[in-house]
Scaffold this active site. Structure first.
Site, PDB file in Angstrom:
ATOM      1  N   ASP A  58      -4.317  15.273  -4.822  1.00  0.00           N
ATOM      2  CA  ASP A  58      -4.298  14.258  -5.867  1.00  0.00           C
ATOM      3  C   ASP A  58      -5.751  13.699  -6.098  1.00  0.00           C
ATOM      4  O   ASP A  58      -6.316  13.374  -4.980  1.00  0.00           O
ATOM      5  CB  ASP A  58      -3.350  13.312  -5.509  1.00  0.00           C
ATOM      6  CG  ASP A  58      -3.281  12.300  -6.882  1.00  0.00           C
ATOM      7  OD1 ASP A  58      -3.944  12.270  -7.447  1.00  0.00           O
ATOM      8  OD2 ASP A  58      -2.426  11.308  -6.462  1.00  0.00           O
ATOM      9  N   ARG A 112      -7.064   7.649   2.952  1.00  0.00           N
ATOM     10  CA  ARG A 112      -7.866   7.351   1.865  1.00  0.00           C
ATOM     11  C   ARG A 112      -9.264   6.693   2.042  1.00  0.00           C
ATOM     12  O   ARG A 112      -9.408   5.511   2.338  1.00  0.00           O
ATOM     13  CB  ARG A 112      -7.248   6.734   0.736  1.00  0.00           C
ATOM     14  CG  ARG A 112      -5.983   7.457  -0.045  1.00  0.00           C
ATOM     15  CD  ARG A 112      -5.343   6.570  -0.806  1.00  0.00           C
ATOM     16  NE  ARG A 112      -4.158   7.299  -1.419  1.00  0.00           N
ATOM     17  CZ  ARG A 112      -3.189   6.905  -2.288  1.00  0.00           C
ATOM     18  NH1 ARG A 112      -3.330   5.664  -2.681  1.00  0.00           N
ATOM     19  NH2 ARG A 112      -2.186   7.732  -2.558  1.00  0.00           N
ATOM     20  N   GLN A 127       3.763   6.687   2.393  1.00  0.00           N
ATOM     21  CA  GLN A 127       4.708   6.402   1.374  1.00  0.00           C
ATOM     22  C   GLN A 127       5.973   7.153   1.324  1.00  0.00           C
ATOM     23  O   GLN A 127       6.035   8.323   2.070  1.00  0.00           O
ATOM     24  CB  GLN A 127       4.082   7.145   0.179  1.00  0.00           C
ATOM     25  CG  GLN A 127       2.951   6.273  -0.372  1.00  0.00           C
ATOM     26  CD  GLN A 127       2.206   6.756  -1.824  1.00  0.00           C
ATOM     27  OE1 GLN A 127       1.626   6.024  -2.500  1.00  0.00           O
ATOM     28  NE2 GLN A 127       2.628   7.810  -2.329  1.00  0.00           N
ATOM     29  N   ASP A 238       3.910   1.242 -13.210  1.00  0.00           N
ATOM     30  CA  ASP A 238       3.787   0.762 -11.442  1.00  0.00           C
ATOM     31  C   ASP A 238       4.900  -0.598 -11.609  1.00  0.00           C
ATOM     32  O   ASP A 238       5.017  -1.256 -12.361  1.00  0.00           O
ATOM     33  CB  ASP A 238       2.485  -0.151 -11.350  1.00  0.00           C
ATOM     34  CG  ASP A 238       1.314   0.934 -11.182  1.00  0.00           C
ATOM     35  OD1 ASP A 238       1.679   2.141 -11.268  1.00  0.00           O
ATOM     36  OD2 ASP A 238       0.349   0.534 -11.342  1.00  0.00           O
ATOM     37  N   GLU A 251       1.879  -4.177  -5.579  1.00  0.00           N
ATOM     38  CA  GLU A 251       2.475  -2.857  -6.163  1.00  0.00           C
ATOM     39  C   GLU A 251       3.206  -2.079  -5.114  1.00  0.00           C
ATOM     40  O   GLU A 251       2.729  -1.926  -3.996  1.00  0.00           O
ATOM     41  CB  GLU A 251       1.033  -2.025  -6.455  1.00  0.00           C
ATOM     42  CG  GLU A 251       1.579  -0.618  -7.229  1.00  0.00           C
ATOM     43  CD  GLU A 251       0.387   0.231  -7.649  1.00  0.00           C
ATOM     44  OE1 GLU A 251       0.541   1.293  -7.031  1.00  0.00           O
ATOM     45  OE2 GLU A 251      -0.938  -0.362  -8.170  1.00  0.00           O
ATOM     46  N   SER A 254       4.139   3.479  -7.884  1.00  0.00           N
ATOM     47  CA  SER A 254       3.692   4.083  -8.911  1.00  0.00           C
ATOM     48  C   SER A 254       4.259   5.447  -8.980  1.00  0.00           C
ATOM     49  O   SER A 254       4.625   6.087  -8.311  1.00  0.00           O
ATOM     50  CB  SER A 254       1.993   4.378  -8.629  1.00  0.00           C
ATOM     51  OG  SER A 254       1.515   4.970  -9.838  1.00  0.00           O
TER      52      SER A 254
END
Length: 337
Positions: A58, A112, A127, A238, A251, A254
């Protein structure tokens, strides 16, 4: 380059360190089973690393630096640590032979490196990534909303489950989730920034799903950036929850209906990323070799943080932090795992 932490005045965790770890497992186990039940999913194994140059990893907003390295027995080919599994999951649907209204979920772990550290952001990402097959006729806003409601129901059920075993974790989520598009949000709050709009609308409703993220709005700006090659920007969004503790929106997920060949070509052109069409994944989409699908990611640590009423994501995940964060958390009763 960490941001200033938003620490509630006089913050004291509801659960101590030991009970926090126990509650994290209870929460994750229950939510996994409930999500699988609501969406008709089975759990599968997922990669932490993929080959460079396949188009599977991604690209997120397209600016983040992917962590790469070589392997001693990889003949000089570079390996990438995943940033998410948005494209891999769609390939997996075809590989496993899932049919309409069937799907998968997995534990996704990623790094990340360009995340700016604050209450909600960590270099380490965890996640529940999920994906399910839909028919071409189901590539609609109504289908998107239907799946969002199922996810929200799973979150609500988990909130009540945790309250049953930990009465001090009082439920605060509204009964229903509210839907709004980014264009409607812009019209509602034309003078606010996208983040300010999100906070304002989420504070009003408690739980919100903001739809159609990635395209340019009437003010010639984007609400937020999205990679052009997994979600259809007209059929995504979201899921945000309002945190009274932090006085901001969080959040949690997504997600979206994935691109078909037309949406992929348009979004790559709009993003000036047509070079990606040479990748195997993109060729598979163009040639109709992958099923129509809907999918997304649900932040494990963020959901734990929200439902356990924690002020910092480091209270529910083991990651690395800079000295400023460590010292500030220590002075504010925040115990980092």
């Amino acid at each position: 380059m960490s941001q200033t932490l938003a620490i509630p005045k006089g913050y004291k965790p509801i659960l101590n360190l030991m009970h926090t770890e126990i509650a994290i497992k209870e929460l994750k186990d229950f939510f996994e089973e409930t999500l699988a039940e609501e969406l008709n999913l089975i759990k599968v194994s997922a990669p932490l690393i993929v080959h460079e140059g396949t188009g599977i990893n991604d690209n997120l907003n397209g600016t983040e630096r992917i962590v790469r390295f070589d392997g001693i027995d990889m003949n000089g080919k570079q390996i990438e640590i995943v940033q998410s599994l948005a494209k891999w999951k769609r390939l997996a649907l075809a590989k496993y032979g899932f049919t309409i209204d069937e799907g998968l979920y997995t534990n996704m772990n990623a790094i990340r490196r360009d995340e700016i550290l604050d209450n909600l952001h960590s270099i380490y990402v965890d996640q529940w990534d999920w994906e399910k097959v839909i028919s071409k006729d189901e590539r609609t806003i109504n289908k998107l909303k239907s799946e969002v409601k199922k996810i929200y129901k799973a979150i609500k059920r988990t909130e009540m489950f945790m309250y049953e075993f930990h009465p001090q974790l009082e439920p605060i989520l509204p009964n229903e989730i509210h839907f709004i598009t980014t264009a409607e949000l812009e019209q509602l709050y034309p003078t606010l920034s996208p983040k300010q709009r999100e906070d304002s609308i989420t504070k009003e409703y408690g739980a919100i799903f903001i739809m159609q993220i990635g395209g340019v709005l009437s003010n010639r700006e984007k609400h937020d950036s999205r990679s052009p090659d997994y979600d259809d920007w007209s059929l995504n969004g979201d899921l945000l929850l309002w945190s009274p503790l932090l006085k901001k929106s969080i959040e949690i997920s997504s997600m979206g209906i994935r691109v078909d060949e037309n949406a992929l070509l348009k979004q790559l052109k709009d993003s000036k990323e047509e070079r990606r069409l040479t990748f195997p994944f993109h060729q598979a989409v163009i040639n109709g070799l992958l099923p129509s699908s809907i999918g997304g990611g649900i932040g494990q640590s963020r959901l734990c943080m929200y439902l356990l009423k924690k002020a910092h994501i480091g209270e529910v995940q083991a990651s690395v932090w800079n000295e400023t964060t460590i010292n500030e958390c220590k002075s504010c009763n925040i115990t980092l795992l």
